[in-house]
Write a protein that holds these residues in place. Sequence first.
Motif, PDB file in Angstrom:
ATOM      1  N   LEU A  45       0.823  -1.210   0.000  1.00  0.00           N
ATOM      2  CA  LEU A  45       0.000   0.000   0.000  1.00  0.00           C
ATOM      3  C   LEU A  45       0.855   1.258   0.000  1.00  0.00           C
ATOM      4  O   LEU A  45       0.564   2.227  -0.715  1.00  0.00           O
ATOM      5  CB  LEU A  45      -0.926  -0.002   1.228  1.00  0.00           C
ATOM      6  CG  LEU A  45      -1.879   1.198   1.355  1.00  0.00           C
ATOM      7  CD1 LEU A  45      -2.858   1.236   0.180  1.00  0.00           C
ATOM      8  CD2 LEU A  45      -2.639   1.153   2.678  1.00  0.00           C
ATOM      9  N   LYS A 103      -7.270  -3.261   7.926  1.00  0.00           N
ATOM     10  CA  LYS A 103      -7.649  -2.033   7.232  1.00  0.00           C
ATOM     11  C   LYS A 103      -6.836  -1.871   5.940  1.00  0.00           C
ATOM     12  O   LYS A 103      -7.363  -1.429   4.915  1.00  0.00           O
ATOM     13  CB  LYS A 103      -7.422  -0.825   8.148  1.00  0.00           C
ATOM     14  CG  LYS A 103      -8.345  -0.780   9.362  1.00  0.00           C
ATOM     15  CD  LYS A 103      -8.019   0.426  10.236  1.00  0.00           C
ATOM     16  CE  LYS A 103      -8.913   0.475  11.473  1.00  0.00           C
ATOM     17  NZ  LYS A 103      -8.545   1.613  12.365  1.00  0.00           N
ATOM     18  N   ILE A 104      -5.559  -2.215   6.004  1.00  0.00           N
ATOM     19  CA  ILE A 104      -4.694  -2.094   4.838  1.00  0.00           C
ATOM     20  C   ILE A 104      -5.157  -3.026   3.722  1.00  0.00           C
ATOM     21  O   ILE A 104      -5.236  -2.633   2.546  1.00  0.00           O
ATOM     22  CB  ILE A 104      -3.233  -2.399   5.227  1.00  0.00           C
ATOM     23  CG1 ILE A 104      -2.684  -1.274   6.103  1.00  0.00           C
ATOM     24  CG2 ILE A 104      -2.357  -2.576   3.979  1.00  0.00           C
ATOM     25  CD1 ILE A 104      -1.322  -1.583   6.710  1.00  0.00           C
ATOM     26  N   LYS A 160      -8.160  -4.238   3.253  1.00  0.00           N
ATOM     27  CA  LYS A 160      -9.435  -3.727   2.735  1.00  0.00           C
ATOM     28  C   LYS A 160      -9.201  -2.587   1.750  1.00  0.00           C
ATOM     29  O   LYS A 160      -9.835  -2.512   0.688  1.00  0.00           O
ATOM     30  CB  LYS A 160     -10.313  -3.271   3.887  1.00  0.00           C
ATOM     31  CG  LYS A 160     -11.707  -2.832   3.455  1.00  0.00           C
ATOM     32  CD  LYS A 160     -12.557  -2.459   4.666  1.00  0.00           C
ATOM     33  CE  LYS A 160     -13.953  -2.033   4.236  1.00  0.00           C
ATOM     34  NZ  LYS A 160     -14.799  -1.668   5.414  1.00  0.00           N
ATOM     35  N   ASP A 161      -8.280  -1.713   2.103  1.00  0.00           N
ATOM     36  CA  ASP A 161      -7.942  -0.587   1.228  1.00  0.00           C
ATOM     37  C   ASP A 161      -7.345  -1.083  -0.087  1.00  0.00           C
ATOM     38  O   ASP A 161      -7.673  -0.584  -1.178  1.00  0.00           O
ATOM     39  CB  ASP A 161      -6.956   0.335   1.948  1.00  0.00           C
ATOM     40  CG  ASP A 161      -6.855   1.717   1.297  1.00  0.00           C
ATOM     41  OD1 ASP A 161      -7.442   1.910   0.221  1.00  0.00           O
ATOM     42  OD2 ASP A 161      -6.189   2.590   1.872  1.00  0.00           O
ATOM     43  N   GLN A 215      -9.900  -2.539  -2.496  1.00  0.00           N
ATOM     44  CA  GLN A 215     -10.749  -1.519  -3.116  1.00  0.00           C
ATOM     45  C   GLN A 215      -9.996  -0.682  -4.152  1.00  0.00           C
ATOM     46  O   GLN A 215     -10.595  -0.209  -5.123  1.00  0.00           O
ATOM     47  CB  GLN A 215     -11.323  -0.590  -2.039  1.00  0.00           C
ATOM     48  CG  GLN A 215     -12.300  -1.275  -1.099  1.00  0.00           C
ATOM     49  CD  GLN A 215     -12.741  -0.371   0.044  1.00  0.00           C
ATOM     50  OE1 GLN A 215     -12.153   0.690   0.277  1.00  0.00           O
ATOM     51  NE2 GLN A 215     -13.765  -0.790   0.775  1.00  0.00           N
ATOM     52  N   ASN A 216      -8.661  -0.554  -3.962  1.00  0.00           N
ATOM     53  CA  ASN A 216      -7.943   0.419  -4.780  1.00  0.00           C
ATOM     54  C   ASN A 216      -6.732  -0.141  -5.530  1.00  0.00           C
ATOM     55  O   ASN A 216      -6.012   0.629  -6.196  1.00  0.00           O
ATOM     56  CB  ASN A 216      -7.455   1.584  -3.885  1.00  0.00           C
ATOM     57  CG  ASN A 216      -8.584   2.276  -3.168  1.00  0.00           C
ATOM     58  OD1 ASN A 216      -9.478   2.856  -3.796  1.00  0.00           O
ATOM     59  ND2 ASN A 216      -8.563   2.222  -1.849  1.00  0.00           N
TER      60      ASN A 216
END
Length: 475
Positions: free
Chosen positions: A374, A461-462, A464-465, A468-469
């Motif tokens: 990320l 959280k990472i 999930k991010d 999505q991206n």
Amino acid sequence: MSNSNSKSKFWTRIAYASGTFGHDFFYAMIGTYFMIFVTSNLFNTNDQIYNEYMIGIVTTIILVLRIGELFIDPFIGNTIDKTKTRWGKFKPWVIIGAFIAAITLAILFTDIGGLTSSNPILYLVLFVVLYLIMDIFYSAKDVAIWSMIPALSFDSREREITATFARIGSVFGGQLVTILVIPIVLHFSLNPNGGAGDANGWFAFAVIGGGIATLGAIILGLGTKEGTSTLRENKTETSFKDVFSILLKNDQLLWIACAYLIFGLGQNIVNNFNLYYFIYVLGDSTQFSFLGVINVIIGLLAVALFPTLTQKFTRRKLFIYSIIIMLIALILYAFAGQSVILTLIAAGLFSLPQPLIFLVVLMTITDTVEYGQLKLGHRDEALVLCVRPLIDKLSGAITSGVIGITAIWVGMTGKATAASITLSNLMNFQIVMFAVPFVLMLIATFIYKRKVTLTETEHAKIVKDLEQNWDTINK
């Protein structure tokens, strides 16, 4: 999940654990018992000055080679990341690495046809070549085998379960060495040599251990399969010139690596001196196998409880509590004297949390794959995961130097026995074995508590991010 999928995943984990079982059996041979062979049997002439001189040279060579290879390991990881075969990127390196490392280590557990006496210079040249080959292929296997975890799942919980199976195998393999080493060495030895065996016994030990490691690698290769995901796809590959840049920009990877290195130095000093303690302090190496039995039982229990313990305490608390237990064990060990019972209790207690700390570190480093992905916009599994074995190697190299120098300093070489060790040398030995590791573990805990911030929640959280991206990031 269907019943067939559950069975398939179970047998995949068993195969993976078989690979780590053989792998840690082999690691113990390199990290702990090879130096004992060097100091007790490799140079065992009547000329004590020559013996100590050659031990010092070999110890220095090992230190230099292993530190030098630290600069090679990231490129090994990068090469593995670029590997594309019908069997995946990891398994070919595991099997080939196991085979070549086993053959070269078996040769290293000899005087190479008597060259230590007849032609020391040629022996040292061949030693450098053989050790370097062994270390490079062992490293390739080490990086590949542990880099498979992030390739099997993105979920932290699932990774913990998989790693638990793997660590159960590795603990069993690593501690089984402790049980078997002296019985094997003494059984095949023609001269017991005060409990340290002879060259014949150590060579038999090397051959048996190398065979176990190779068999485990083959089982892993046959029984595992990498998963597929768009998150594992990079549009561009990391070039050799960017290897160190990728690692240095991953701050969480660097801090956990720093804490683990300092901890590993303290842990390895004690572990590597355990057999010395039984030979030269207690004066009875046959009792050492009991420590292996104790460590297998408590080690497997600790690892089996890891997923439950991380849910109850979190990884951070588990790391700190484990260090506290090890510090208490060191204090008990320092006062054990010649009591076999107290020595076994203290040494067993010191070993109890080690698999837990390994798993906390492994899981944190594994999660830094996505952290770096990320942050940097690039995924590097083997490159990131090579850091853990790289640290083990650096720690092992420094420890080997400490062991060799200390053994010479306190007179625990060649034909020495417990009766020949003076009180002053015994005190010096205890300072290195107990006081130095105590301080190192305190420093490691301080760094971990202050600088390592990547928790299980943050990792979720990472991921999930990224889900999505990632298509946008990975252009």
